[in-house]
Each structure stands twice: as structure tokens, then as C-alpha cells.
Write a protein that holds these residues in place. Structure first.
Motif, mmCIF file in Angstrom:
data_model
loop_
_atom_site.group_PDB
_atom_site.id
_atom_site.type_symbol
_atom_site.label_atom_id
_atom_site.label_comp_id
_atom_site.label_asym_id
_atom_site.label_seq_id
_atom_site.Cartn_x
_atom_site.Cartn_y
_atom_site.Cartn_z
ATOM 1 N N GLU A 58 0.768 -1.005 0.144
ATOM 2 C CA GLU A 58 -0.081 0.000 0.162
ATOM 3 C C GLU A 58 0.919 1.185 -0.128
ATOM 4 N N ASP A 59 2.050 1.112 0.552
ATOM 5 C CA ASP A 59 2.988 2.191 0.575
ATOM 6 C C ASP A 59 3.555 2.656 -0.621
ATOM 7 N N GLN A 60 3.861 1.510 -1.388
ATOM 8 C CA GLN A 60 4.689 1.822 -2.548
ATOM 9 C C GLN A 60 3.895 2.449 -3.756
ATOM 10 N N PRO A 61 4.446 3.292 -4.526
ATOM 11 C CA PRO A 61 3.761 3.811 -5.442
ATOM 12 C C PRO A 61 3.372 2.636 -6.677
ATOM 13 N N SER A 62 2.525 2.670 -7.336
ATOM 14 C CA SER A 62 2.186 1.854 -8.542
ATOM 15 C C SER A 62 2.799 1.964 -9.426
ATOM 16 N N THR A 63 3.419 0.721 -9.888
ATOM 17 C CA THR A 63 4.284 0.751 -11.244
ATOM 18 C C THR A 63 3.420 -0.088 -12.213
ATOM 19 N N THR A 64 3.909 0.467 -13.746
ATOM 20 C CA THR A 64 3.348 -0.305 -14.585
ATOM 21 C C THR A 64 4.189 -1.428 -15.031
ATOM 22 N N ILE A 65 3.640 -2.426 -15.788
ATOM 23 C CA ILE A 65 4.438 -3.395 -16.224
ATOM 24 C C ILE A 65 5.218 -3.274 -17.181
ATOM 25 N N ASN A 66 6.687 -3.644 -17.152
ATOM 26 C CA ASN A 66 7.525 -3.151 -18.165
ATOM 27 C C ASN A 66 7.470 -4.181 -19.410
ATOM 28 N N THR A 67 6.898 -3.456 -20.559
ATOM 29 C CA THR A 67 6.557 -4.425 -21.765
ATOM 30 C C THR A 67 7.775 -4.206 -22.675
ATOM 31 N N THR A 68 8.640 -3.418 -22.301
ATOM 32 C CA THR A 68 9.602 -3.154 -23.346
ATOM 33 C C THR A 68 10.729 -4.192 -23.253
ATOM 34 N N GLY A 69 10.834 -4.892 -22.316
ATOM 35 C CA GLY A 69 11.736 -5.903 -22.124
ATOM 36 C C GLY A 69 13.046 -5.288 -21.202
ATOM 37 N N SER B 98 14.921 -4.278 -18.056
ATOM 38 C CA SER B 98 14.958 -4.626 -16.661
ATOM 39 C C SER B 98 14.810 -3.522 -15.701
ATOM 40 N N SER B 99 14.638 -3.950 -14.335
ATOM 41 C CA SER B 99 14.516 -2.856 -13.374
ATOM 42 C C SER B 99 15.789 -2.595 -12.991
ATOM 43 N N THR B 100 16.902 -3.212 -13.385
ATOM 44 C CA THR B 100 18.351 -2.957 -12.943
ATOM 45 C C THR B 100 19.269 -2.442 -13.879
ATOM 46 N N LEU C 65 20.230 8.598 -20.428
ATOM 47 C CA LEU C 65 19.863 7.278 -20.346
ATOM 48 C C LEU C 65 19.160 6.798 -19.028
ATOM 49 N N VAL C 66 19.923 7.299 -17.852
ATOM 50 C CA VAL C 66 19.200 7.112 -16.438
ATOM 51 C C VAL C 66 17.707 7.823 -16.272
ATOM 52 N N GLN C 67 17.541 8.790 -16.821
ATOM 53 C CA GLN C 67 16.486 9.712 -16.773
ATOM 54 C C GLN C 67 15.178 9.297 -17.487
ATOM 55 N N ALA C 68 15.674 8.424 -18.820
ATOM 56 C CA ALA C 68 14.594 7.833 -19.476
ATOM 57 C C ALA C 68 14.201 6.575 -18.753
ATOM 58 N N ARG C 69 15.200 5.768 -18.360
ATOM 59 C CA ARG C 69 14.912 4.536 -17.549
ATOM 60 C C ARG C 69 13.725 4.840 -16.421
ATOM 61 N N LEU C 70 14.354 5.914 -15.752
ATOM 62 C CA LEU C 70 13.494 6.239 -14.419
ATOM 63 C C LEU C 70 12.027 6.488 -14.808
ATOM 64 N N THR C 71 11.667 7.296 -15.963
ATOM 65 C CA THR C 71 10.466 7.700 -16.214
ATOM 66 C C THR C 71 9.664 6.349 -16.849
ATOM 67 N N ASN D 197 10.438 3.180 -15.343
ATOM 68 C CA ASN D 197 10.582 2.570 -14.151
ATOM 69 C C ASN D 197 11.049 3.234 -13.017
ATOM 70 N N PRO D 198 10.147 3.799 -12.083
ATOM 71 C CA PRO D 198 10.651 4.778 -10.804
ATOM 72 C C PRO D 198 11.459 4.017 -9.898
ATOM 73 N N LEU D 199 11.422 2.651 -9.908
ATOM 74 C CA LEU D 199 12.135 1.849 -9.017
ATOM 75 C C LEU D 199 13.371 1.280 -9.706
ATOM 76 N N LEU D 200 13.791 2.014 -10.370
ATOM 77 C CA LEU D 200 15.101 1.446 -11.080
ATOM 78 C C LEU D 200 16.458 1.581 -10.114
ATOM 79 N N SER D 201 17.027 0.136 -10.057
ATOM 80 C CA SER D 201 17.921 0.026 -9.377
ATOM 81 C C SER D 201 19.396 0.237 -10.135
#
Length: 141
Positions: free
Chosen positions: A50-61, A63-65, A91-97, A99-103
């Protein structure tokens, strides 16, 4: 007349602490075995979803890392491609848009300077990355 002086015989026995330590260890083991431990069912479980922001499923292939390697020359490499400061930040800004939980995992070379590592970390944090991990590989002797 001769005076006879006699000493008192100090044949008292010394008090040994070994039996007391043995009894204390036996009591410790007894209380450890017979006591009841904390029932973990008593602790309320908080649902962190409930505390985490909602994320969309990444369909572009993608990864979150994101793995960023720092070479001996201080350049940042992503998937074998050398990236400059601006292109790495973009690149990092584009990946963060996407997936906001990018590691972001940083893997510096053993010959990379500390300044190169700090500069790369600074670039990543200015681009908005908050989940940075630093990895170090050790060689076998």
C-alpha cells in the motif's frame, strides 16, 4: 625460662567457584529449554504494497536494474558502450520515467580511480537515481 611462640595453623580451605559456575550453567540451560519464546504471530504484519507507488508492467523488455561499469580510464560503460556524462544522465532519466524503482549497480574496475567513481555516482544521483548499489569483484588468489 624460654618463651614458646606458636603460630596459628591456617588450614582453611579455599572457596572454589567452579561448582557455582557449574550450577549456573545448568540453570541457564534449564531455563533456555523450558522457557517460551516470543510468539511471532502476535506482531502485526504491515502490508508494504500500500505504501509503494503503483508501477506499470514493463513491456519493453528492459529490466529494473541498470549495470554501469567504470573502466580503468574512468569512463562509464553500459552494455559495452562508452557513455559520456550527459548521455549517461539522459539514459538514467529515460529509464527512470519508465520504471521509477530503477536500481543502478556500479561495478568499478580495480584500476579505476576514486574520483571516477565519485563523478559517476554524482552524475547518477543528479539524474534522479536513488537506488545505487556499489559492487566489487574480488579476484581469486
Amino acid at each position: 625460662m624460654t618463651m614458646q611462640l606458636s603460630r596459628k595453623d591456617d588450614s582453611r580451605q579455599l572457596i572454589s567457584l567452579v561448582p557455582m559456575i557449574d550450577v549456573m550453567l545448568i540453570l541457564l540451560v534449564f531455563f533456555m529449554v523450558t522457557s517460551t519464546y516470543l510468539n511471532l504471530d502476535m506482531i502485526p504484519v504491515v502490508d508494504r504494497a500500500e505504501d509503494q507507488p503503483s508501477t506499470t508492467i514493463n513491456t519493453t523488455g528492459e529490466s529494473s536494474t541498470l549495470l554501469v561499469r567504470i573502466g580503468a580510464d574512468g569512463a562509464a560503460y553500459v552494455r559495452g558502450t562508452v557513455l559520456g556524462t550527459e548521455s549517461l544522465a539522459a539514459l538514467v532519466q529515460a529509464r527512470l520515467t519508465e520504471n521509477p524503482l530503477l536500481s543502478v549497480i556500479l561495478l568499478p574496475s580495480t584500476r579505476a580511480t576514486t574520483q571516477a567513481l565519485v563523478s559517476t555516482m554524482d552524475t547518477l544521483t543528479r539524474a534522479g537515481a536513488t537506488r545505487l548499489r556499489l559492487m566489487r569483484l574480488e579476484g581469486q588468489p
